[in-house]
Design a protein around this motif. Structure first.
Motif, PDB file in Angstrom:
ATOM      1  N   VAL A 131     -43.360  -4.252  -8.373  1.00  0.00           N
ATOM      2  CA  VAL A 131     -42.908  -3.884  -7.035  1.00  0.00           C
ATOM      3  C   VAL A 131     -44.107  -3.443  -6.220  1.00  0.00           C
ATOM      4  O   VAL A 131     -44.839  -2.531  -6.621  1.00  0.00           O
ATOM      5  N   ALA A 132     -44.341  -4.072  -5.094  1.00  0.00           N
ATOM      6  CA  ALA A 132     -45.484  -3.755  -4.243  1.00  0.00           C
ATOM      7  C   ALA A 132     -45.061  -2.807  -3.134  1.00  0.00           C
ATOM      8  O   ALA A 132     -43.895  -2.758  -2.729  1.00  0.00           O
ATOM      9  N   VAL A 133     -46.008  -2.060  -2.594  1.00  0.00           N
ATOM     10  CA  VAL A 133     -45.758  -1.200  -1.441  1.00  0.00           C
ATOM     11  C   VAL A 133     -45.801  -2.065  -0.176  1.00  0.00           C
ATOM     12  O   VAL A 133     -46.828  -2.663   0.143  1.00  0.00           O
ATOM     13  N   GLY A 134     -44.690  -2.154   0.481  1.00  0.00           N
ATOM     14  CA  GLY A 134     -44.608  -2.950   1.705  1.00  0.00           C
ATOM     15  C   GLY A 134     -44.447  -2.111   2.953  1.00  0.00           C
ATOM     16  O   GLY A 134     -44.421  -2.648   4.068  1.00  0.00           O
ATOM     17  N   GLN A 135     -44.360  -0.785   2.778  1.00  0.00           N
ATOM     18  CA  GLN A 135     -44.162   0.089   3.930  1.00  0.00           C
ATOM     19  C   GLN A 135     -44.687   1.483   3.593  1.00  0.00           C
ATOM     20  O   GLN A 135     -44.400   2.020   2.525  1.00  0.00           O
TER      21      GLN A 135
ATOM     22  N   VAL B 166     -45.884  -1.183   8.432  1.00  0.00           N
ATOM     23  CA  VAL B 166     -45.079  -2.167   7.720  1.00  0.00           C
ATOM     24  C   VAL B 166     -45.888  -3.433   7.462  1.00  0.00           C
ATOM     25  O   VAL B 166     -46.561  -3.957   8.368  1.00  0.00           O
ATOM     26  N   LEU B 167     -45.815  -3.922   6.233  1.00  0.00           N
ATOM     27  CA  LEU B 167     -46.351  -5.227   5.879  1.00  0.00           C
ATOM     28  C   LEU B 167     -45.333  -6.274   6.324  1.00  0.00           C
ATOM     29  O   LEU B 167     -44.216  -6.323   5.795  1.00  0.00           O
ATOM     30  N   LEU B 168     -45.684  -7.115   7.269  1.00  0.00           N
ATOM     31  CA  LEU B 168     -44.695  -8.034   7.847  1.00  0.00           C
ATOM     32  C   LEU B 168     -44.152  -9.022   6.818  1.00  0.00           C
ATOM     33  O   LEU B 168     -42.988  -9.444   6.915  1.00  0.00           O
ATOM     34  N   ASP B 169     -44.947  -9.387   5.840  1.00  0.00           N
ATOM     35  CA  ASP B 169     -44.455 -10.278   4.788  1.00  0.00           C
ATOM     36  C   ASP B 169     -43.382  -9.618   3.927  1.00  0.00           C
ATOM     37  O   ASP B 169     -42.661 -10.311   3.200  1.00  0.00           O
ATOM     38  N   ALA B 170     -43.290  -8.279   3.994  1.00  0.00           N
ATOM     39  CA  ALA B 170     -42.339  -7.561   3.161  1.00  0.00           C
ATOM     40  C   ALA B 170     -41.014  -7.279   3.865  1.00  0.00           C
ATOM     41  O   ALA B 170     -40.074  -6.774   3.244  1.00  0.00           O
TER      42      ALA B 170
END
Length: 626
Positions: A462-466, A505-509
């Motif tokens: 699980v990656a940090v996307g926000q 926010v990471l837009l890809d996420a």
């Protein structure tokens, strides 16, 4: 008729033929004429009436046919009329002849009885002329020129609704008329009715894979959304000239649907083209003209199509891959970190906000302008000329902050990898690592983001996307007016406990639904949010400013679901300001409210970074002061 003519000949006075003929007396001649007129006039009137009736019937039939066959569309005309400067037939209301307007508009009734007028791109209109809105009772109101919608190229204007019109039903779209024109006819039966803001398709955006449609009036409650199967997207102007596709997502005011078959959609518009050579020659023009198609949403069960002012645009094709790229790869965004916000009359605050965040590593700024009228454009232009990367998108739609941020998450995807969602009165600050820095660094904002190796969490992929940061809310700090040196210098007293949080926010996420709660997004599967501690990163929110500045927030609230401050509802809502009523009236002691903790950390830091000492009592002149 011949009988009456014979009677007239008999009763006519004889013509003298010789000197021996005795001329009739004046009295006898008068009697003869009176008798002739008494018998003849009714017949003549009857004959004239027949002729007039036949002429009127023929004229009415032709006029009715013209009105019936004229392509009336609220997209490009106020109303259809056939007007002859030399002849004004008095028709009954059901066949009223309407006056042709040279200014084609569509009118939307906004909150607070404000009207937004959209002008067709093909309609000539000049800001050098003076215009009025002409209403159905012949009342008029002044027109204010606004800006151009960026995605449909439509000029917008606004005008208030006069008091005398508000009680009328139905409400017709007003006529946009030049003040110099004296013969404009007010709208009436046969004119299009006003479009209501609370039930409207107002914007769309085409991605490579689908179309995102923004709609008011279908999902009314936060967190309660109707299923996508309840709707269909409609491309075109009518049932006979439209293409429908499935809706794949329904969340808040954001709906996603499949692209139409472009060949089928184009054929509905170019059904007369037959030769292949002509089709090839007009291919590029057809790609442009396809944007003329309306896009709307159909409620399947009710067989109702939502009124729309949005238009379909052909998706931008992915750039051709190079030999070193594969079909699964895509170009990297232009910027690592962007900042996005929705603004209304923030010109006096913008320089400080842009300069500060640019120096700590924000590469690009996207402003959704909610119809500001405070010279925002000139401030933006000045910053651009100084080398700051800023773009402004005119987003006139009221109370649509969540929808605007959903729009930005797809609009900015090719521009930005990460987006910081904060307001212009909010400043990111890392107390532990920045407090003693002599100079700002472009790496500072990126230091708050996860490292590329930080992919696993609790043995799960699980990656940090926000990244979320809590907010400290600052009060008026005994200020009566806006501090010329800036909010970071002028407001130094805040509430003790943090309120809310803001995010990068990471837009890809971002989840496919584009769901967001103003400043944080729903993550797609495989991504999570990380909350920073108050020392790692915090947002200084200069929320409760000097009363003249705070009062403007009564003008409008941009979020779709927050309580309306002017309505006596939900007095304990967190969106309400403690001690503030339902009117824009300054509470007693406002200047000293919300002062529980003296906090000058960011003030001292920005003085060191951006201030120049002055000779006035040890003060500082800040870089953003002009």
């Amino acid at each position: 008729m011949s009988h009456h003519i014979k009677q007239l000949q008999v009763l006519s006075p004889p013509t003298p033929s010789s000197s021996s003929s005795r001329p009739p007396s004046f009295l006898s001649l008068s009697l003869c004429l009176q008798e002739a007129m008494r018998r003849t006039v009714p017949a003549l009137l009857f004959f004239a009436s027949l002729l007039l009736f036949a002429f009127f019937s023929l004229h009415l039939s032709r006029t009715t046919q013209l009105i019936h066959h004229f392509p009336i569309s609220i997209d490009n005309i106020n109303y259809a009329i056939f007007h002859d400067d030399n002849h004004h037939p008095q028709l009954p209301d059901t066949h009223r002849a309407l006056h042709v307007s040279s200014i084609s508009t569509v009118s939307i009734l906004f909150p607070a009885w404000e009207l937004l007028l959209l002008v067709s791109p093909d309609t000539p209109i000049s800001a050098d002329d003076t215009y009025v809105c002409l209403f159905q009772n012949n009342d008029t109101s002044p027109v204010r020129f606004s800006k151009t919608l960026p995605f449909s190229n439509r000029t917008t204007l606004t005008c208030p609704m006069p008091k005398g019109v508000k009680h009328l039903r139905p409400l017709y779209q007003p006529v946009l008329a030049r003040s110099s024109e004296k013969d404009q006819r007010a709208p009436g039966p046969g004119s299009p009715e006003l479009i209501r803001w609370n039930f409207l398709v107002y914007e769309s955006f085409s991605t490579e894979n689908d179309v995102v449609v923004f709609v008011k009036g279908l999902n009314h409650r936060q967190g309660v959304n109707r299923p996508p199967s309840d709707f269909r997207c409609v491309f075109g102007d009518s049932d006979k000239n439209s293409v429908k596709t499935a809706v794949t997502s329904s969340t808040q005011e954001v709906f996603r649907c499949q692209h139409p078959n472009l060949t089928e959609l184009e054929d509905t518009f170019y059904y007369n083209e037959q030769q292949q050579q002509q089709q090839r020659q007009q291919q590029e023009r057809r790609r442009q003209d396809v944007t003329k198609f309306k896009i709307s949403l159909e409620i399947v069960d009710g067989d109702v199509v939502v009124p729309s002012v949005a238009h379909y645009t052909r998706p931008k094709l992915r750039t051709r891959l190079t030999t070193t790229q594969t079909t699964s790869s895509k170009p990297d965004p232009d910027h690592d970190v962007c900042a996005c916000t929705m603004v209304y009359n923030v010109a006096k605050f913008l320089r400080e906000w842009v300069i500060y965040h640019s120096k700590i590593g924000v590469d690009y700024f996207i402003l959704y302008d909610n119809d500001s009228d405070d010279n925002l454009e000139s401030v933006v232009l000045g910053l651009q000329q100084e080398g700051y990367n800023i773009t402004t998108l005119f987003w006139v739609w009221p109370k649509t902050q969540e929808a605007g941020f959903s729009h930005s998450a797809i609009y900015a995807k090719h521009l930005c990898k990460w987006v910081l969602y904060i307001d212009v009165d909010e400043f990111v600050f890392a107390p532990y690592s920045w407090a003693h820095s002599a100079q700002p660094s472009k790496h500072m904002i990126k230091s708050l983001l996860p490292k590329h190796s930080n992919r696993k969490n609790n043995n799960k992929n699980v990656a940090v996307g926000q990244v979320s940061m809590k907010c400290n809310d600052f009060g008026p700090s005994n200020r009566k007016t806006h501090p010329a040196e800036g909010v970071t210098q002028g407001y130094t007293c805040r509430r003790r406990f943090e309120q809310r949080h803001k995010s990068m926010v990471l837009l890809d996420a971002v989840d496919y639904s584009l769901l967001n709660m103003i400043h944080h997004f729903e993550m797609k599967k495989g991504y999570r949010s990380r909350k920073l501690s108050m020392e790692e990163g915090v947002v200084n929110h200069y929320k409760y400013q000097a009363w003249p500045e705070f009062r403007t927030k009564f003008r409008r609230r941009v979020s779709a679901y927050v309580v309306d401050w002017t309505q006596a509802l939900n007095p304990k809502s967190k969106d309400r300001t403690p001690g503030l009523g339902f009117e824009p009236v300054e509470p007693k002691g406002w200047a000293d409210m919300f002062c529980e903790v003296r906090d000058e950390r960011l003030k001292m830091l920005t003085q060191r970074w951006f201030g120049s000492p002055t000779s006035n009592n040890g003060g500082y002149r800040m870089l953003w002061q002009t």
